[in-house]
Design a protein around this motif. Structure first.
Motif, PDB file in Angstrom:
ATOM      1  N   GLY B  20      37.531  32.031  72.107  1.00 33.68           N
ATOM      2  CA  GLY B  20      38.748  31.271  71.855  1.00 33.68           C
ATOM      3  C   GLY B  20      40.003  32.057  72.190  1.00 33.68           C
ATOM      4  O   GLY B  20      41.016  31.492  72.610  1.00 33.68           O
ATOM      5  N   PHE B  21      39.953  33.389  72.009  1.00 38.76           N
ATOM      6  CA  PHE B  21      41.125  34.209  72.323  1.00 38.76           C
ATOM      7  C   PHE B  21      41.206  34.524  73.815  1.00 38.76           C
ATOM      8  O   PHE B  21      42.249  34.966  74.299  1.00 38.76           O
ATOM      9  CB  PHE B  21      41.100  35.517  71.523  1.00 38.76           C
ATOM     10  CG  PHE B  21      41.552  35.345  70.104  1.00 38.76           C
ATOM     11  CD1 PHE B  21      42.898  35.196  69.799  1.00 38.76           C
ATOM     12  CD2 PHE B  21      40.626  35.311  69.066  1.00 38.76           C
ATOM     13  CE1 PHE B  21      43.325  35.035  68.496  1.00 38.76           C
ATOM     14  CE2 PHE B  21      41.046  35.144  67.761  1.00 38.76           C
ATOM     15  CZ  PHE B  21      42.387  35.001  67.473  1.00 38.76           C
ATOM     16  N   LEU B  22      40.093  34.347  74.527  1.00 36.01           N
ATOM     17  CA  LEU B  22      40.075  34.703  75.948  1.00 36.01           C
ATOM     18  C   LEU B  22      40.352  33.505  76.853  1.00 36.01           C
ATOM     19  O   LEU B  22      40.867  33.661  77.951  1.00 36.01           O
ATOM     20  CB  LEU B  22      38.714  35.322  76.319  1.00 36.01           C
ATOM     21  CG  LEU B  22      38.352  36.584  75.519  1.00 36.01           C
ATOM     22  CD1 LEU B  22      36.955  37.077  75.895  1.00 36.01           C
ATOM     23  CD2 LEU B  22      39.368  37.689  75.739  1.00 36.01           C
ATOM     24  N   LEU B  23      40.021  32.286  76.368  1.00 39.04           N
ATOM     25  CA  LEU B  23      40.218  31.097  77.198  1.00 39.04           C
ATOM     26  C   LEU B  23      41.690  30.689  77.227  1.00 39.04           C
ATOM     27  O   LEU B  23      42.430  30.969  76.281  1.00 39.04           O
ATOM     28  CB  LEU B  23      39.392  29.934  76.647  1.00 39.04           C
ATOM     29  CG  LEU B  23      37.876  29.986  76.861  1.00 39.04           C
ATOM     30  CD1 LEU B  23      37.225  28.799  76.158  1.00 39.04           C
ATOM     31  CD2 LEU B  23      37.539  29.953  78.342  1.00 39.04           C
ATOM     32  N   PRO B  24      42.131  30.025  78.298  1.00 36.68           N
ATOM     33  CA  PRO B  24      43.494  29.493  78.317  1.00 36.68           C
ATOM     34  C   PRO B  24      43.645  28.363  77.293  1.00 36.68           C
ATOM     35  O   PRO B  24      42.690  27.626  77.036  1.00 36.68           O
ATOM     36  CB  PRO B  24      43.657  28.962  79.738  1.00 36.68           C
ATOM     37  CG  PRO B  24      42.264  28.720  80.225  1.00 36.68           C
ATOM     38  CD  PRO B  24      41.396  29.732  79.533  1.00 36.68           C
ATOM     39  N   ALA B  25      44.840  28.250  76.711  1.00 34.71           N
ATOM     40  CA  ALA B  25      45.067  27.273  75.644  1.00 34.71           C
ATOM     41  C   ALA B  25      44.901  25.840  76.130  1.00 34.71           C
ATOM     42  O   ALA B  25      44.757  24.924  75.317  1.00 34.71           O
ATOM     43  CB  ALA B  25      46.458  27.466  75.052  1.00 34.71           C
ATOM     44  N   VAL B  27      42.454  24.426  77.275  1.00 31.76           N
ATOM     45  CA  VAL B  27      41.164  23.853  76.867  1.00 31.76           C
ATOM     46  C   VAL B  27      41.354  22.942  75.659  1.00 31.76           C
ATOM     47  O   VAL B  27      40.668  21.935  75.503  1.00 31.76           O
ATOM     48  CB  VAL B  27      40.166  24.985  76.535  1.00 31.76           C
ATOM     49  CG1 VAL B  27      38.833  24.421  76.086  1.00 31.76           C
ATOM     50  CG2 VAL B  27      39.983  25.885  77.741  1.00 31.76           C
TER      51      VAL B  27
END
Lengths: 224, 103
Positions: B20-25, B27
């Protein structure tokens, strides 16, 4: 951020930590009653650190459901934490090693506190870190005391700990039953699991109930 | 086997948080993802309540656990905190067993 505001956030965080510590006590006891030893129980609270998944893992293992079903159920329940992290990411603006720590503290309580104090950003960050840390510490202390306490008891069944397990799940479910859709999904999930209990290995009926969520999501998507 | 479950379960749950911290927001803007992650806990938790209340291996039984869960419902309606809810269920079941009123 005014200092009084900051102090209030810290005080709330401590209160939430105390409440979850008490709940960690019941996790420790239930985990040991389900057949895990105190060390395994503690590793779950330190490493997994997300209550619903922990309860599910020990519940499925205790019912004889096997490791695969237990792990899958825990993962499915933990998926929501990924969503929390996504919403927290722009607020916390963590980088590098801080991100690793923030990830571990991303749970229901810390997310709710951070998103509940959106401005200024410093308040949101303080809410997240203070709640996450206080819950982490007290949840683990609670787990330790509960696990050691239950390990000292001969037959947990006579103490009604087997009834404490579904009650714990119910308490986790309760605040999520906010509208008719949620009630319907809950009723369908329970029904599917009970109907499949006589025909599938323990653990699998609960996973099958997860399909109810997928079906419900699909139906809602088509309607809107 | 228990250790395997403990370690695999913990690693997976941590990776879910980290992703969740690595994916772009962006999503988050996908409505279907938000909806499914909201519905999954409800379906799974209610299934767990049902199975842990009625299942004994692969058979369904009614025993003291049901009374414990019903007592827990009362506690929840009265807005009792988590530990009280769990204790009420345990004490109810234990009392019924010790008095021989339920198995």
């Amino acid at each position: 951020m005014p200092r009084a505001h900051g102090r209030r956030i810290t005080r709330d965080a401590a209160g939430i930590g105390l409440a979850t510590g008490a709940y960690g006590l019941s996790f420790g006891a239930i985990s040991v009653a389900s057949g895990l030893d105190p060390l395994q129980t503690q590793v779950l609270s330190l490493g997994m650190f997300t209550g619903a998944s922990q309860f599910a893992l020990v519940g499925v293992l205790g019912a004889g459901g096997g490791a695969v079903a237990a792990v899958l159920t825990a993962w499915l329940l933990g998926a929501r934490n990924g969503l929390y992290a996504l919403s927290l990411s722009p607020v916390l603006r963590v980088t590098g090693p801080q991100r690793l720590a923030a990830a571990q503290l991303t749970i229901d309580e810390s997310t709710a506190m951070a998103l509940g104090h959106p401005t200024p950003a410093a308040a949101a960050r303080r809410a997240f870190w203070s709640t996450g840390l206080s819950v982490f510490v007290l949840w683990n202390i609670g787990t330790l005391v509960g696990a050691l306490g239950a390990a000292a008891i001969d037959d947990p069944g006579t103490l009604g700990l087997d009834a404490a397990i579904p009650a714990g799940f119910l308490a986790l479910l309760w605040p999520r039953l906010v509208d008719r859709t949620m009630w319907a999904v809950a009723a369908a999930g329970a029904t599917v699991a009970l109907v499949l209990t006589p025909v599938l290995r323990p653990g699998l009926p609960v996973l099958a109930a997860g399909l109810v969520a997928l079906a419900a999501s699909w139906i809602i998507g088509r309607r809107s | 086997m228990i250790w395997m479950a403990v370690i695999a379960g913990s690693l997976g749950c941590y990776v879910e948080k980290l992703i969740g911290f690595l994916l772009p927001a962006s999503v988050l803007e996908r409505v279907s993802i938000r909806r499914i992650t909201g519905l999954l806990p409800v379906a799974l938790l209610s299934a767990l309540v049902a199975v842990q209340t009625f299942a004994d291996g692969q058979t369904l039984v009614i025993d003291a656990r049901l009374a414990g869960v019903l007592a827990a419902v009362v506690a929840l309606v009265l807005r009792a905190p988590f530990l009280v809810v769990v204790l009420v269920a345990a004490i109810t079941a234990a009392l019924l067993r010790s008095t021989g009123l339920a198995a």
